[in-house]
Design an enzyme around this catalytic site. Structure first.
Site, PDB file in Angstrom:
ATOM      1  N   GLU A 119       6.490  18.581 -24.833  1.00  0.00           N
ATOM      2  CA  GLU A 119       5.857  18.934 -23.539  1.00  0.00           C
ATOM      3  C   GLU A 119       6.291  20.337 -23.098  1.00  0.00           C
ATOM      4  O   GLU A 119       5.544  21.023 -22.407  1.00  0.00           O
ATOM      5  CB  GLU A 119       6.156  17.890 -22.448  1.00  0.00           C
ATOM      6  N   ARG A 137       0.827  -1.231   0.000  1.00  0.00           N
ATOM      7  CA  ARG A 137       0.000   0.000   0.000  1.00  0.00           C
ATOM      8  C   ARG A 137       0.852   1.267   0.000  1.00  0.00           C
ATOM      9  O   ARG A 137       0.401   2.333   0.377  1.00  0.00           O
ATOM     10  CB  ARG A 137      -0.965   0.035   1.177  1.00  0.00           C
ATOM     11  N   LYS A 151       1.502  11.518 -10.975  1.00  0.00           N
ATOM     12  CA  LYS A 151       0.654  10.610 -11.774  1.00  0.00           C
ATOM     13  C   LYS A 151       1.479   9.369 -12.108  1.00  0.00           C
ATOM     14  O   LYS A 151       2.587   9.483 -12.636  1.00  0.00           O
ATOM     15  CB  LYS A 151       0.212  11.279 -13.078  1.00  0.00           C
ATOM     16  N   GLU A 206      -6.617  16.231  -9.951  1.00  0.00           N
ATOM     17  CA  GLU A 206      -7.374  16.655 -11.132  1.00  0.00           C
ATOM     18  C   GLU A 206      -8.878  16.636 -10.844  1.00  0.00           C
ATOM     19  O   GLU A 206      -9.687  16.244 -11.673  1.00  0.00           O
ATOM     20  CB  GLU A 206      -7.042  15.717 -12.311  1.00  0.00           C
ATOM     21  N   LYS A 241       4.474  23.496 -13.373  1.00  0.00           N
ATOM     22  CA  LYS A 241       3.647  22.315 -13.066  1.00  0.00           C
ATOM     23  C   LYS A 241       3.415  22.195 -11.562  1.00  0.00           C
ATOM     24  O   LYS A 241       2.300  21.860 -11.122  1.00  0.00           O
ATOM     25  CB  LYS A 241       4.312  21.047 -13.622  1.00  0.00           C
ATOM     26  N   HIS A 252      -3.761  16.349 -25.473  1.00  0.00           N
ATOM     27  CA  HIS A 252      -3.587  14.934 -25.131  1.00  0.00           C
ATOM     28  C   HIS A 252      -4.679  14.015 -25.664  1.00  0.00           C
ATOM     29  O   HIS A 252      -4.433  12.833 -25.840  1.00  0.00           O
ATOM     30  CB  HIS A 252      -3.454  14.762 -23.614  1.00  0.00           C
ATOM     31  N   ASN A 292      -3.397  18.721 -19.752  1.00  0.00           N
ATOM     32  CA  ASN A 292      -3.755  17.714 -20.763  1.00  0.00           C
ATOM     33  C   ASN A 292      -3.963  18.304 -22.151  1.00  0.00           C
ATOM     34  O   ASN A 292      -4.491  17.633 -23.044  1.00  0.00           O
ATOM     35  CB  ASN A 292      -5.037  16.987 -20.348  1.00  0.00           C
ATOM     36  N   HIS A 334       5.501  10.404 -27.643  1.00  0.00           N
ATOM     37  CA  HIS A 334       4.407  11.015 -26.894  1.00  0.00           C
ATOM     38  C   HIS A 334       4.373  12.537 -27.123  1.00  0.00           C
ATOM     39  O   HIS A 334       3.339  13.104 -27.470  1.00  0.00           O
ATOM     40  CB  HIS A 334       4.602  10.696 -25.403  1.00  0.00           C
ATOM     41  N   HIS A 359      -3.039  11.113 -27.467  1.00  0.00           N
ATOM     42  CA  HIS A 359      -3.116   9.719 -27.008  1.00  0.00           C
ATOM     43  C   HIS A 359      -3.724   8.818 -28.079  1.00  0.00           C
ATOM     44  O   HIS A 359      -3.288   7.678 -28.273  1.00  0.00           O
ATOM     45  CB  HIS A 359      -3.948   9.623 -25.719  1.00  0.00           C
ATOM     46  N   ARG A 408      -5.923  21.183 -12.839  1.00  0.00           N
ATOM     47  CA  ARG A 408      -4.830  20.384 -13.412  1.00  0.00           C
ATOM     48  C   ARG A 408      -5.099  19.934 -14.840  1.00  0.00           C
ATOM     49  O   ARG A 408      -4.184  19.589 -15.579  1.00  0.00           O
ATOM     50  CB  ARG A 408      -4.561  19.176 -12.497  1.00  0.00           C
TER      51      ARG A 408
HETATM   52  P1  NAD Z   1      10.355   6.523 -22.523  1.00  0.00           P
HETATM   53  O1  NAD Z   1      10.381   6.332 -21.081  1.00  0.00           O
HETATM   54  O2  NAD Z   1       9.886   5.397 -23.371  1.00  0.00           O
HETATM   55  O3  NAD Z   1      11.805   6.965 -23.007  1.00  0.00           O
HETATM   56  C1  NAD Z   1      12.042   7.180 -24.373  1.00  0.00           C
HETATM   57  C2  NAD Z   1      13.246   6.356 -24.859  1.00  0.00           C
HETATM   58  O4  NAD Z   1      14.443   6.940 -24.370  1.00  0.00           O
HETATM   59  C3  NAD Z   1      13.248   4.918 -24.366  1.00  0.00           C
HETATM   60  O5  NAD Z   1      13.692   4.104 -25.417  1.00  0.00           O
HETATM   61  C4  NAD Z   1      14.275   4.931 -23.241  1.00  0.00           C
HETATM   62  O6  NAD Z   1      14.876   3.672 -23.066  1.00  0.00           O
HETATM   63  C5  NAD Z   1      15.255   5.950 -23.738  1.00  0.00           C
HETATM   64  N1  NAD Z   1      16.046   6.659 -22.738  1.00  0.00           N
HETATM   65  C6  NAD Z   1      15.669   7.078 -21.504  1.00  0.00           C
HETATM   66  N2  NAD Z   1      16.638   7.809 -20.943  1.00  0.00           N
HETATM   67  C7  NAD Z   1      17.654   7.850 -21.824  1.00  0.00           C
HETATM   68  C8  NAD Z   1      18.926   8.480 -21.816  1.00  0.00           C
HETATM   69  N3  NAD Z   1      19.339   9.253 -20.808  1.00  0.00           N
HETATM   70  N4  NAD Z   1      19.726   8.329 -22.900  1.00  0.00           N
HETATM   71  C9  NAD Z   1      19.287   7.597 -23.962  1.00  0.00           C
HETATM   72  N5  NAD Z   1      18.102   7.000 -24.041  1.00  0.00           N
HETATM   73  C10 NAD Z   1      17.295   7.125 -22.975  1.00  0.00           C
HETATM   74  O7  NAD Z   1       9.448   7.774 -22.957  1.00  0.00           O
HETATM   75  P2  NAD Z   1       9.315   9.274 -22.393  1.00  0.00           P
HETATM   76  O8  NAD Z   1       9.114  10.102 -23.589  1.00  0.00           O
HETATM   77  O9  NAD Z   1      10.377   9.609 -21.431  1.00  0.00           O
HETATM   78  O10 NAD Z   1       7.944   9.186 -21.584  1.00  0.00           O
HETATM   79  C11 NAD Z   1       6.717   8.916 -22.231  1.00  0.00           C
HETATM   80  C12 NAD Z   1       5.767   8.320 -21.212  1.00  0.00           C
HETATM   81  O11 NAD Z   1       5.540   9.280 -20.195  1.00  0.00           O
HETATM   82  C13 NAD Z   1       4.414   7.957 -21.793  1.00  0.00           C
HETATM   83  O12 NAD Z   1       4.041   6.689 -21.341  1.00  0.00           O
HETATM   84  C14 NAD Z   1       3.470   9.005 -21.214  1.00  0.00           C
HETATM   85  O13 NAD Z   1       2.169   8.516 -21.035  1.00  0.00           O
HETATM   86  C15 NAD Z   1       4.135   9.295 -19.906  1.00  0.00           C
HETATM   87  N6  NAD Z   1       3.828  10.622 -19.359  1.00  0.00           N
HETATM   88  C16 NAD Z   1       3.432  10.689 -18.053  1.00  0.00           C
HETATM   89  C17 NAD Z   1       3.153  11.909 -17.471  1.00  0.00           C
HETATM   90  C18 NAD Z   1       2.814  11.985 -15.999  1.00  0.00           C
HETATM   91  O14 NAD Z   1       2.418  13.047 -15.529  1.00  0.00           O
HETATM   92  N7  NAD Z   1       2.976  10.911 -15.266  1.00  0.00           N
HETATM   93  C19 NAD Z   1       3.285  13.087 -18.219  1.00  0.00           C
HETATM   94  C20 NAD Z   1       3.698  12.993 -19.555  1.00  0.00           C
HETATM   95  C21 NAD Z   1       3.968  11.744 -20.107  1.00  0.00           C
HETATM   96  N1  GLY Z   2       0.922  15.379 -17.661  1.00  0.00           N
HETATM   97  C1  GLY Z   2      -0.330  15.762 -17.136  1.00  0.00           C
HETATM   98  C2  GLY Z   2      -0.377  15.844 -15.655  1.00  0.00           C
HETATM   99  O1  GLY Z   2       0.580  15.572 -14.977  1.00  0.00           O
HETATM  100  O2  GLY Z   2      -1.410  16.181 -15.124  1.00  0.00           O
END
Ligand code: NAD
Ligand code: GLY
Length: 356
Positions: free
Chosen positions: A177, A113, A135, A226, A216, A238, A235, A253, A242, A231
């Site tokens: 972003e 938990r 998130k 949200e 943020k 998005h 989005n 993304h 998405h 918040r």
């Molecule tokens: P990712 O985590 O897939 O990373 C992109 C690529 O870069 C991967 O192949 C990874 O292995 C590689 N990588 C990571 N660090 C590296 C480094 N230092 N050097 C070389 N390669 C590296 O993708 P992302 O773009 O970082 O994140 C996208 C994800 O984030 C999506 O799933 C999206 O839904 C999520 N997201 C979440 C929030 C939130 O608030 N939680 C906000 C925006 C996006």
């Molecule tokens: N990336 C959207 C949020 O964190 O709310």
């Protein structure tokens, strides 16, 4: 290095941005029971670095990529946590991009938990957005982030050191972003426009990380879960973003979010939510990153993904978030056929050519 505090109802979070942030992380983690979650690409690049700086860490490596942000990888992490006999005061460290951050964070929220959580984001996108704000999620049954939890990390350490190994496409993804944040934050938009000819230059982008985190943090403090609507502004772009991510899978993304913002600026303009000038201003910001608009045969399939979006409030309609200018936004519900018509427009647009 900048220290940004984020005060939410559930738990305070501290974000360090800038050179020296990782050194700060090693200081915090010294002597603690640590469980690092990372992905196969990051591990290949940083295995010896991790072993040198966090010698006591148990390391769980998951396959890289959005397609692995799923139930089976999540359970692989949870199994490894049980095998490692983690206790509640153990610290889960999500070391990677947004995929690792979202999944590692969700595992930390579920295990007993809730165990302690630290985010060390290694992509630009994760530093400017996903590691902050709590998130966490996985994708399931073709719906993005449909299973998840709000779970604040105790600390986030955003060190530009890790950005040096990022491929160009991941830098563009993070830029997506940053531009989304700029569309909400005039001061950042001015900065983006000031550096418009150097937007793939890491020395410029790394300085925008703290700007995005500060923005943020202030939003999340007002509406952690949200629920009041504040918040939701994060989005922007998005819904379409998405849907395209699920439809095409292969691009990033951040780039899809930009394409979403591009399309949704037309919707905002035509629905009278914003002026033509504001819509044009959003498109100008988007075009600075030159996202490539994909062509697709089957807009209906895109619509079917948008219909599953968790932001929708009515069955059979698609909810989009529209920027109305001056930092405000509005929501619109589009019927299936109306939204399909807009998606078809992407095919006719061709590209978001750079407008300076
Ligand atoms: P990712 O985590 O897939 O990373 C992109 C690529 O870069 C991967 O192949 C990874 O292995 C590689 N990588 C990571 N660090 C590296 C480094 N230092 N050097 C070389 N390669 C590296 O993708 P992302 O773009 O970082 O994140 C996208 C994800 O984030 C999506 O799933 C999206 O839904 C999520 N997201 C979440 C929030 C939130 O608030 N939680 C906000 C925006 C996006
Ligand atoms: N990336 C959207 C949020 O964190 O709310």
């Amino acid at each position: 290095m900048e220290k940004i505090e984020l005060h939410t109802k559930s738990r305070p979070s501290t974000v360090y941005c800038g050179e020296g942030a990782f050194a700060q992380a090693t200081e915090f983690l010294r002597g603690k029971d640590i469980f690092v979650v990372t992905d196969s690409n990051v591990f290949k690049l940083y295995e010896s670095f991790l072993k040198e700086h966090l010698p006591q860490a148990r390391i769980c490596v998951v396959p890289a990529g959005e397609r692995n942000k799923n139930r089976s990888t999540l359970f692989r992490i949870l199994d490894a946590m049980i095998d490692a006999r983690l206790h509640r005061s153990s610290v889960v460290v999500a070391f990677g991009g947004g995929v690792v951050g979202d999944m590692g964070g969700f595992a930390a929220a579920l295990y007993m938990r809730g165990t302690r959580l630290v985010q060390i984001p290694t992509t630009l996108l994760a530093q400017v957005d996903s590691s902050v704000g709590g998130k966490t999620a996985i994708d399931y049954r073709k719906v993005k982030n449909v299973l998840g939890a709000f779970y604040q990390p105790e600390y986030v350490f955003c060190d530009p050191y890790f950005l040096k190994t990022l491929p160009r496409r991941e830098i563009k993804c993070g830029l997506g972003e940053i531009i989304k944040t700029a569309a909400l934050d005039k001061a950042l938009a001015d900065k983006v426009l000031q550096y418009k000819d150097r937007l793939e230059d890491l020395s410029v982008l790394r300085d925008m990380v703290a700007d995005c985190v500060r923005f943020k943090a202030r939003i999340v403090e007002q509406d952690e879960t949200e629920s009041s609507g504040v918040r939701k502004c994060l989005n922007l772009g998005h819904t379409t973003g998405h849907a395209l991510e699920l439809l095409f899978g292969r691009r990033s993304h951040g780039e899809y979010v930009l394409i979403g913002m591009w399309l949704e600026s037309f919707i905002a303009q035509e629905k009278g939510v914003c002026t033509a000038e504001h819509a044009e201003w959003v498109r100008r910001l988007v075009s600075l990153a030159e996202p490539k608009i994909p062509r697709f045969q089957n807009a209906e399939r895109g619509v079917s993904f948008a219909l599953l979006d968790k932001k929708n409030s009515q069955k059979g309609s698609v909810s989009v978030l529209l920027s109305s200018g001056k930092g405000e936004y509005a929501e619109a519900e589009l019927s299936e056929s109306e939204y399909c018509g807009y998606l078809m427009r992407l095919n006719r647009t061709g590209s978001a050519e750079k407008k300076r």
